[in-house]
Scaffold this motif. Sequence first.
Motif, PDB file in Angstrom:
ATOM      1  N   ARG A 673       0.569  -1.495   0.108  1.00 56.20           N
ATOM      2  CA  ARG A 673       0.024   0.125  -0.192  1.00 56.20           C
ATOM      3  C   ARG A 673       0.968   1.031   0.128  1.00 56.20           C
ATOM      4  N   ASN A 701      -1.010   4.406   2.247  1.00 57.54           N
ATOM      5  CA  ASN A 701      -2.654   4.276   2.330  1.00 57.54           C
ATOM      6  C   ASN A 701      -3.219   3.035   3.053  1.00 57.54           C
ATOM      7  N   ASP A 705      -8.350   4.981   4.320  1.00 59.02           N
ATOM      8  CA  ASP A 705      -7.596   5.599   3.068  1.00 59.02           C
ATOM      9  C   ASP A 705      -6.893   6.780   2.525  1.00 59.02           C
ATOM     10  N   ARG A 706      -5.952   7.350   4.143  1.00 61.77           N
ATOM     11  CA  ARG A 706      -5.599   7.927   4.167  1.00 61.77           C
ATOM     12  C   ARG A 706      -4.518   8.057   3.624  1.00 61.77           C
ATOM     13  N   TRP A 707      -3.560   8.877   3.190  1.00 60.79           N
ATOM     14  CA  TRP A 707      -2.791   8.619   2.688  1.00 60.79           C
ATOM     15  C   TRP A 707      -1.626  10.314   4.042  1.00 60.79           C
TER      16      TRP A 707
END
Length: 724
Positions: A673, A701, A705-707
């Motif tokens: 990810r 990620n 779904d936060r980068w």
Amino acid sequence: MYLVRSACLFLGLVFICSAYVYSQVALRPSIQAGKVTGEITIDGFLDEPDWQTAPVLDSFLTTEPVEKGTPSAPTFVRVMATSKAIIIGVECKDPNPERIVRFSKLRDTDISNEDHIKVVIDPFLDGQSGYILAVNANAARYDALVSNRGESENEDWDTIWEARVSINENGWIAEIRLPIQSIYFKKKLTEWGFNVERRIQRNQETIRWANVQRDQFFGQTSRAGLLTNLPTFNYGWGLSVRPSLVNSLNKEGADGATIYNLEPSLDASQRLGPNVLATITVNTDFAETEVDTRQTNLTRFPLFFPEKRAFFLEGSDIFEFGFGTGSNTVLPFFSRRIGLVGNEQVPIIAGAKVNGRIGNTAFGGLGLRTNSFDSEGTSYDATTMGVMRIRQNVLKESSVGFIASVGDPLGRDKSFMSGLDFTYQTTRFNGNKNLIAGAWALYTNREDLLDDRSAFGIKLDYPNDKWDLSLTYSRIGKEFDPSLGFVPRLGVHFFRLGTVYAPRPNWLLVRQMFNELFATYIKNIDGEWQSYSVFMAPVNWRLESGDRIEMNVRPVGENITEPFEIADGVIIPVDKYHFMRYRLEAEFAAKRRLNGQVSWWFGSFYDGTLDELELELNWNPSSLLGFEFNGQRNIGRLPFGDFDQTLVGMRVRFNVTSDLQLNSYVQYDTDSRVLGVNARIHWIFSPLGDVFLVFNHNTFNDITDRWSLQNEQIILKIRYTFRL
């Protein structure tokens, strides 16, 4: 007794086969090197007076599409020599220069599928080693070491040389200068092994001067012609000093501080003669090394990633050991074990290397000191490691050798490894065929290794154009784990039988058919089988257009004695599994601006099903711009859990000239990810100096779904080589 019986059987096979070797060696064609009386400017134009008086080589024949056929266009080669350099001029006539296939400008890019010329030289005249230089019609340069006695090329090796190209209404011209200080050579030789090959891509045509046989590889210098009338070379003091200065900005995590570093490093080499080089490195830096291309792993064994660092690649052909060894069985010396632990770089304080050839003996020695480091909460002390290799040429094209290594990257005590190998080779079996046979044996030690620490193997190979037959056997001890080696499986017997029948039917569209069968059987030393695989290619056709289609069938067996995680949360339990895999594959000829390869593996897999989709796509809208895409999608549906894996990568190449490129590579996979960006500007402002500007950026990620930023780095590296 088992080892003795195996060795006796192997030597008996070698003796029987060698009885058929053709004893008469054909006369080698030759060309004289011209003399340089004035100044030669490397500009791609052969307009100096010395070029007009130099001897001309023009007797080329095709190996493709017809063996020893007449080329579709003439080629003229001239060679001149001074005490400091070899200068080569090649005129590639072409009635349709607008149709020349030329996309690449990048150094060391794959130009095999473009119009190009390739030169191999053997400055020891030993028929077992050599250097390869190639250039395409855009002046993209490629250099390599002859590897595996000509069967392959070590393309990661680099040296200092120049090449320029011009295109006119009659075709294209390449002009090359190779400084004598960039290579090793045998003193007082007045002739070297030499050969030239040209590729006319749109016709799928290959032509050669010497060794015009499909059964023989271009890199087999024992079959090359001769470059004669060479002068006494003068490499000066033989001293090369290459300082580097690395400026970097590093940031770890979104909240981390940005840290500036200024680090000098130094590489220096001194010739101890024309064929021996001693090298030292201090505060070694590998900032310019390209990042690894990520791979997916659906096995319970480690993945293999090749060495890319220049310091370890210089003279790496000498460290090759054992015919039949490799990344699927044993690599006794794998240089990535030094300075890398997992994915973490370990600082190299200093190192020294000596390699070269004296008479028929090739030798190499390497020693390095790495700094202390922390990994996964554990601290490791600084450690010293070394490896030594000696190889003696015997029987014209054969060799016997010794290898040894000491030290451990993690500082474990009493670590060493040693081994012997013998390789018999001839390119004149039954007249003009290739035959290779090899045997090797290794022993390793370390304080934590108590059981069987030995390994040995044999291989018999008949690698020719129509028939390619091979038989390999290796025995790997239960605790044969060399600290500086790569061994994916311990405690096994490894058997492999390979057969390729490749006829050339007189069909309208098909140039050659490759009917392949590769059977692999691996069992534990205790006797129970571990894995088997039978790879079959009932259809693998290379078309006249350069396209290729292939269909494969592969029965597979895996005996799982310990559960392993094949994907996140998916555990393969203990059991014996038998399944069938199938593949459809198509490759589109690289002569087109849009080309690539698509592959689909499907069928049963561990009591379930697995689809593996792979796509490689290259688009070259112009010589200035190029795009490369690679993608893989694995869709597994198993009783133990389902998984979906995606890996994608995109490389953009902006090629201003063959000496100035901007390359960026973006890759992402759903396992880690992590989105990784690697961008490099490489400017070769002189044959002796270059500049790298590198940008690395990795973001993670998470499951929401936060980068988030993992790390970011900007590097400016300047280096220059001073030669005396």
